[in-house]
Design a protein around this motif. Sequence first.
Motif, mmCIF file in Angstrom:
data_model
loop_
_atom_site.group_PDB
_atom_site.id
_atom_site.type_symbol
_atom_site.label_atom_id
_atom_site.label_comp_id
_atom_site.label_asym_id
_atom_site.label_seq_id
_atom_site.Cartn_x
_atom_site.Cartn_y
_atom_site.Cartn_z
ATOM 1 N N VAL A 149 -9.174 23.643 15.744
ATOM 2 C CA VAL A 149 -10.484 23.872 15.131
ATOM 3 C C VAL A 149 -10.674 25.355 14.826
ATOM 4 O O VAL A 149 -11.106 25.723 13.735
ATOM 5 C CB VAL A 149 -11.620 23.335 16.030
ATOM 6 C CG1 VAL A 149 -12.983 23.714 15.484
ATOM 7 C CG2 VAL A 149 -11.503 21.822 16.179
ATOM 8 N N LEU A 150 -10.339 26.211 15.779
ATOM 9 C CA LEU A 150 -10.474 27.653 15.547
ATOM 10 C C LEU A 150 -9.580 28.124 14.400
ATOM 11 O O LEU A 150 -10.012 28.949 13.589
ATOM 12 C CB LEU A 150 -10.134 28.440 16.813
ATOM 13 C CG LEU A 150 -11.223 28.511 17.863
ATOM 14 C CD1 LEU A 150 -10.732 29.259 19.096
ATOM 15 C CD2 LEU A 150 -12.478 29.177 17.314
ATOM 16 N N LEU A 151 -8.369 27.607 14.327
ATOM 17 C CA LEU A 151 -7.482 27.967 13.217
ATOM 18 C C LEU A 151 -8.106 27.555 11.890
ATOM 19 O O LEU A 151 -8.097 28.324 10.928
ATOM 20 C CB LEU A 151 -6.114 27.297 13.379
ATOM 21 C CG LEU A 151 -5.171 27.926 14.380
ATOM 22 C CD1 LEU A 151 -3.983 26.996 14.649
ATOM 23 C CD2 LEU A 151 -4.684 29.281 13.894
ATOM 24 N N HIS A 168 -0.673 16.286 22.746
ATOM 25 C CA HIS A 168 -1.732 17.232 22.402
ATOM 26 C C HIS A 168 -2.917 17.038 23.342
ATOM 27 O O HIS A 168 -3.310 15.910 23.626
ATOM 28 C CB HIS A 168 -2.183 17.032 20.954
ATOM 29 C CG HIS A 168 -1.140 17.382 19.962
ATOM 30 N ND1 HIS A 168 -0.596 16.461 19.101
ATOM 31 C CD2 HIS A 168 -0.520 18.555 19.701
ATOM 32 C CE1 HIS A 168 0.299 17.049 18.344
ATOM 33 N NE2 HIS A 168 0.371 18.321 18.695
ATOM 34 N N THR A 169 -3.473 18.154 23.785
ATOM 35 C CA THR A 169 -4.601 18.124 24.715
ATOM 36 C C THR A 169 -5.879 18.616 24.041
ATOM 37 O O THR A 169 -5.856 19.061 22.888
ATOM 38 C CB THR A 169 -4.316 19.030 25.931
ATOM 39 O OG1 THR A 169 -4.235 20.387 25.463
ATOM 40 C CG2 THR A 169 -3.039 18.621 26.649
ATOM 41 N N LEU A 170 -6.965 18.573 24.780
ATOM 42 C CA LEU A 170 -8.237 19.090 24.306
ATOM 43 C C LEU A 170 -8.104 20.566 23.927
ATOM 44 O O LEU A 170 -8.695 21.015 22.949
ATOM 45 C CB LEU A 170 -9.304 18.900 25.399
ATOM 46 C CG LEU A 170 -10.716 19.297 25.031
ATOM 47 C CD1 LEU A 170 -11.694 18.290 25.596
ATOM 48 C CD2 LEU A 170 -11.045 20.674 25.543
ATOM 49 N N ASP A 171 -7.289 21.301 24.672
ATOM 50 C CA ASP A 171 -7.079 22.720 24.357
ATOM 51 C C ASP A 171 -6.394 22.880 23.006
ATOM 52 O O ASP A 171 -6.735 23.776 22.232
ATOM 53 C CB ASP A 171 -6.248 23.384 25.459
ATOM 54 C CG ASP A 171 -6.947 23.344 26.797
ATOM 55 O OD1 ASP A 171 -7.604 24.336 27.154
ATOM 56 O OD2 ASP A 171 -6.863 22.306 27.475
ATOM 57 N N ASP A 172 -5.421 22.017 22.718
ATOM 58 C CA ASP A 172 -4.750 22.049 21.412
ATOM 59 C C ASP A 172 -5.750 21.759 20.296
ATOM 60 O O ASP A 172 -5.706 22.375 19.229
ATOM 61 C CB ASP A 172 -3.611 21.027 21.365
ATOM 62 C CG ASP A 172 -2.503 21.335 22.350
ATOM 63 O OD1 ASP A 172 -2.016 22.479 22.361
ATOM 64 O OD2 ASP A 172 -2.140 20.427 23.122
ATOM 65 N N LEU A 189 -5.823 13.797 24.179
ATOM 66 C CA LEU A 189 -6.647 14.695 23.371
ATOM 67 C C LEU A 189 -7.977 15.048 24.027
ATOM 68 O O LEU A 189 -8.566 16.072 23.718
ATOM 69 C CB LEU A 189 -6.877 14.081 21.990
ATOM 70 C CG LEU A 189 -7.073 15.035 20.827
ATOM 71 C CD1 LEU A 189 -6.004 16.105 20.756
ATOM 72 C CD2 LEU A 189 -7.154 14.277 19.523
ATOM 73 N N GLY A 190 -8.425 14.246 24.961
ATOM 74 C CA GLY A 190 -9.663 14.549 25.674
ATOM 75 C C GLY A 190 -9.439 15.188 27.030
ATOM 76 O O GLY A 190 -10.384 15.384 27.788
ATOM 77 N N VAL A 191 -8.196 15.547 27.337
ATOM 78 C CA VAL A 191 -7.841 16.074 28.656
ATOM 79 C C VAL A 191 -7.456 17.547 28.527
ATOM 80 O O VAL A 191 -6.701 17.922 27.630
ATOM 81 C CB VAL A 191 -6.646 15.275 29.248
ATOM 82 C CG1 VAL A 191 -6.239 15.807 30.604
ATOM 83 C CG2 VAL A 191 -6.995 13.796 29.328
ATOM 84 N N VAL A 198 -16.363 26.207 25.887
ATOM 85 C CA VAL A 198 -16.069 26.411 24.462
ATOM 86 C C VAL A 198 -15.047 25.396 23.954
ATOM 87 O O VAL A 198 -15.226 24.803 22.889
ATOM 88 C CB VAL A 198 -15.603 27.858 24.191
ATOM 89 C CG1 VAL A 198 -15.115 28.029 22.766
ATOM 90 C CG2 VAL A 198 -16.731 28.830 24.500
ATOM 91 N N ALA A 199 -13.975 25.188 24.699
ATOM 92 C CA ALA A 199 -12.948 24.245 24.245
ATOM 93 C C ALA A 199 -13.542 22.849 24.078
ATOM 94 O O ALA A 199 -13.287 22.165 23.075
ATOM 95 C CB ALA A 199 -11.768 24.221 25.224
ATOM 96 N N GLU A 200 -14.351 22.421 25.037
ATOM 97 C CA GLU A 200 -14.993 21.113 24.947
ATOM 98 C C GLU A 200 -15.943 21.047 23.743
ATOM 99 O O GLU A 200 -15.983 20.033 23.040
ATOM 100 C CB GLU A 200 -15.759 20.795 26.230
ATOM 101 C CG GLU A 200 -14.874 20.553 27.435
ATOM 102 C CD GLU A 200 -14.489 21.833 28.191
ATOM 103 O OE1 GLU A 200 -13.865 21.706 29.251
ATOM 104 O OE2 GLU A 200 -14.801 22.940 27.712
ATOM 105 N N ALA A 201 -16.689 22.124 23.506
ATOM 106 C CA ALA A 201 -17.623 22.156 22.374
ATOM 107 C C ALA A 201 -16.866 22.084 21.049
ATOM 108 O O ALA A 201 -17.287 21.386 20.120
ATOM 109 C CB ALA A 201 -18.479 23.423 22.437
ATOM 110 N N LEU A 202 -15.745 22.793 20.967
ATOM 111 C CA LEU A 202 -14.940 22.750 19.736
ATOM 112 C C LEU A 202 -14.370 21.357 19.517
ATOM 113 O O LEU A 202 -14.331 20.862 18.386
ATOM 114 C CB LEU A 202 -13.824 23.791 19.790
ATOM 115 C CG LEU A 202 -14.289 25.245 19.670
ATOM 116 C CD1 LEU A 202 -13.158 26.194 20.041
ATOM 117 C CD2 LEU A 202 -14.815 25.538 18.273
#
Length: 177
Positions: A45-47, A36-40, A73-75, A123-127
């Motif tokens: 979070v959005l879900l 899982h990546t930062l994008d995941d 998870l941070g990548v 946005v992804a980083e903020a989420l």
Amino acid sequence: LCVDVGTEGGPEAAARTARYRALEAARGEAPVLLAHTLDDQAETVLLGLGRGSGARSIAGMRPHDPPWYRPLLGVRRAVTHAACEELNLTPWHDPHNTDRRFTRTRLRTEVLPLLEDVLGGGVAEALARTAAALREDSETLDELAARELAEVSVADGLDTARLVKLPDAVRRRVIRG
């Protein structure tokens, strides 16, 4: 390993349950590293926000939740793809990840790019930061509630006079406990 994917919770949840069950069966005593990546995390979070699932859902995935570990998870996903290309590795791409019938796919391909464009990036980083902050808060509240549960527990239930004095967030957790 062949798995049976049920239907409970919809196709995405059923596939996730089957996947984790298969990993659990295959791992023996070993920890499992998930990709899982930062994008995941941002998608998760959005879900959670969209479903009104509450702080636990919005807190996203834990980096370490033995036996599951998420070292990436941070990548950003693009970085992992670039690393595979540079190392001449051919990653497997799940065809469901491009199937627009699935909510997560549409978040990935439509919603997040739109939010990045409208809000000017990051946005992804903020989420992901929001998830981390909520996770820390939730874990702290869970610890406080566990301590309070020991204090308000009586032989036939809970001491309601003490329970009513607790902050709402702690009281809810004590009652759930």
